[in-house]
Design a protein around this motif. Structure first.
Motif, short mmCIF file in Angstrom:
data_model
loop_
_atom_site.label_atom_id
_atom_site.label_comp_id
_atom_site.label_asym_id
_atom_site.label_seq_id
_atom_site.Cartn_x
_atom_site.Cartn_y
_atom_site.Cartn_z
N GLU A 271 47.73 52.02 36.29
CA GLU A 271 48.15 53.38 35.95
C GLU A 271 47.48 54.43 36.83
O GLU A 271 48.08 55.47 37.14
N GLU A 272 46.23 54.16 37.20
CA GLU A 272 45.50 55.12 38.02
C GLU A 272 45.62 54.83 39.52
O GLU A 272 45.07 55.56 40.34
N GLU A 273 46.36 53.72 39.84
CA GLU A 273 46.59 53.32 41.23
C GLU A 273 45.28 53.16 41.98
O GLU A 273 45.09 53.65 43.10
N VAL A 274 44.34 52.48 41.33
CA VAL A 274 43.03 52.21 41.92
C VAL A 274 42.84 50.69 41.98
O VAL A 274 42.90 50.01 40.95
N GLY A 275 42.64 50.16 43.15
CA GLY A 275 42.43 48.72 43.28
C GLY A 275 43.74 47.95 43.30
O GLY A 275 44.83 48.51 43.38
N THR A 276 43.61 46.62 43.23
CA THR A 276 44.76 45.73 43.33
C THR A 276 45.05 45.08 41.98
O THR A 276 44.13 44.68 41.27
N VAL A 277 46.34 44.99 41.66
CA VAL A 277 46.76 44.33 40.42
C VAL A 277 47.64 43.15 40.80
O VAL A 277 48.63 43.31 41.52
N GLN A 278 47.28 41.96 40.36
CA GLN A 278 48.00 40.75 40.71
C GLN A 278 49.44 40.78 40.19
O GLN A 278 49.71 41.33 39.13
N PRO A 279 50.38 40.18 40.93
CA PRO A 279 51.78 40.13 40.49
C PRO A 279 51.95 39.53 39.09
O PRO A 279 52.76 40.00 38.30
#
Length: 359
Positions: free
Chosen positions: A339-347
């Motif tokens: 939500e904050e577009e910080v770091g990587t989120v796995q698929p």
């Protein structure tokens, strides 16, 4: 005779005055902080009411006040003396033996103090009051209190006494404020992501949607039911209607990309995501959908879930971050990163969020 601003004929006034005088020989309804003594000695004189009725009425009032949310009070409009019940003491947070003179001036919330003069003007002019105000109790907690009062006149039809009741409405009032805040956040998110939001009845019949009406130029009555299909491009209409009917029959989320005939005469591709909301028994309560304009680069049937979409979906479902994390089986930190577009989120984490929001 006039009571609480109501007038009666001379004959009615004479009859009613007799009743009032008969009942007021012992100062009916002028309650003191010692509610048990005041109620027993003043409200039902022993000659006027059987002992059983007397005890029953007393117990009923005590039962109401035992909830901690009801209190009664009396104001002598000639002397300014004010007395109240134990229930009122509980609501205000004051000791039951503390004088109530100046009570409102001391406890009334600063933002509501301007109304104090108006309330007293109404009482002294013989008018009833019905107002909700905030009280700041001695322990510094704020309570919302609904105050209602009527006027008792003397034999010369002049205001003699105000008899009132106070209800602690903090719970319902704060619940309404929270609902208003939630609605405001929801509208803000819809505006921020430039989305079209629409809802339907359990049977799939569309309800008026301001954002859809602005986009298509359809009026509320025109888009209701199945009327919204008229704003879908003719080449997409049959496909969309079939997909929508299938989703309704199975109670499953509906996703489709289609062209919309816009109010300005242009045609644009939109991605439509609609989910059913269920009652406790599992039946569909309503459908809620969101549409976003697709990028000029072309169509996509299943856009990647983004932080903006997640926030919007949570707002529609009234889910907190913790609610989504529990439903998706993922960590709260993963949702915050997206939500904050910080770091990587796995698929796979994104897919888990999507399944939880659509399920």
């Amino acid at each position: 005779m006039r009571v609480s601003g109501l007038r009666t004929t001379p004959s009615e006034s004479a009859n009613r005055s007799v009743r009032l005088r008969a009942m007021n020989k012992r100062a009916i309804c002028t309650l003191s902080p010692r509610l048990d003594v005041a109620f027993r000695r003043s409200v039902w004189p022993s000659r006027a009411m059987p002992a059983r009725r007397h005890a029953s009425s007393y117990q009923l009032l005590n039962l109401l006040e035992a909830t901690g949310q009801v209190g009664v009070w009396s104001l002598n409009l000639r002397t300014g003396e004010m007395s109240g019940s134990l229930g009122l003491a509980h609501i205000t947070g004051l000791p039951s033996d503390e004088s109530l003179l100046g009570l409102l001036d001391r406890l009334l919330h600063p933002d509501d103090r301007e109304a104090l003069g108006e309330l007293f003007d109404m009482l002294y002019s013989g008018r009833a009051i019905d107002r909700t105000v905030r009280l700041v109790r001695p322990d510094h907690t704020v309570r919302w209190v609904s105050v209602k009062a009527q006027i008792v006149l003397d034999d010369a039809h002049r205001p003699m006494r105000a008899e009132g009741i106070a209800f602690d409405v903090t719970g319902p009032h704060e619940a309404r404020l929270l609902a208003e805040q939630s609605t405001a956040r929801y509208r803000g998110l819809v505006h921020a992501i430039a989305a079209v939001v629409w809802t339907t009845a359990p049977d799939g019949k569309a309800r008026p949607s301001p954002t859809w009406q602005v986009l298509t130029g359809q009026t509320g009555p025109e888009m209701q039911g199945d009327g919204w299909l008229a704003a879908i491009h003719p080449e997409d209409r049959a496909r969309i209607e079939t997909a929508w009917r299938t989703a309704m029959e199975h109670g499953t989320p509906y996703e489709a990309d289609h062209r919309v005939l816009c109010a300005d005469g242009t045609v644009h591709w939109y991605s439509n995501h609609t989910i059913p909301l269920h009652d406790a028994d599992g039946s569909v309560r309503e459908w809620i959908g969101i549409m976003q304009k697709m990028p000029p680069s072309g169509r996509f049937s299943s856009p990647e879930i983004t932080g903006t979409l997640v926030r919007g979906a949570r707002a529609m479902l009234r889910w907190s971050v913790v609610d989504l994390a529990r439903a998706a089986g993922i960590s709260v930190s993963s949702i915050r990163r997206l939500e904050e577009e910080v770091g990587t989120v796995q698929p796979r984490t994104r897919s888990a969020m999507r399944r939880a929001l659509e399920g």
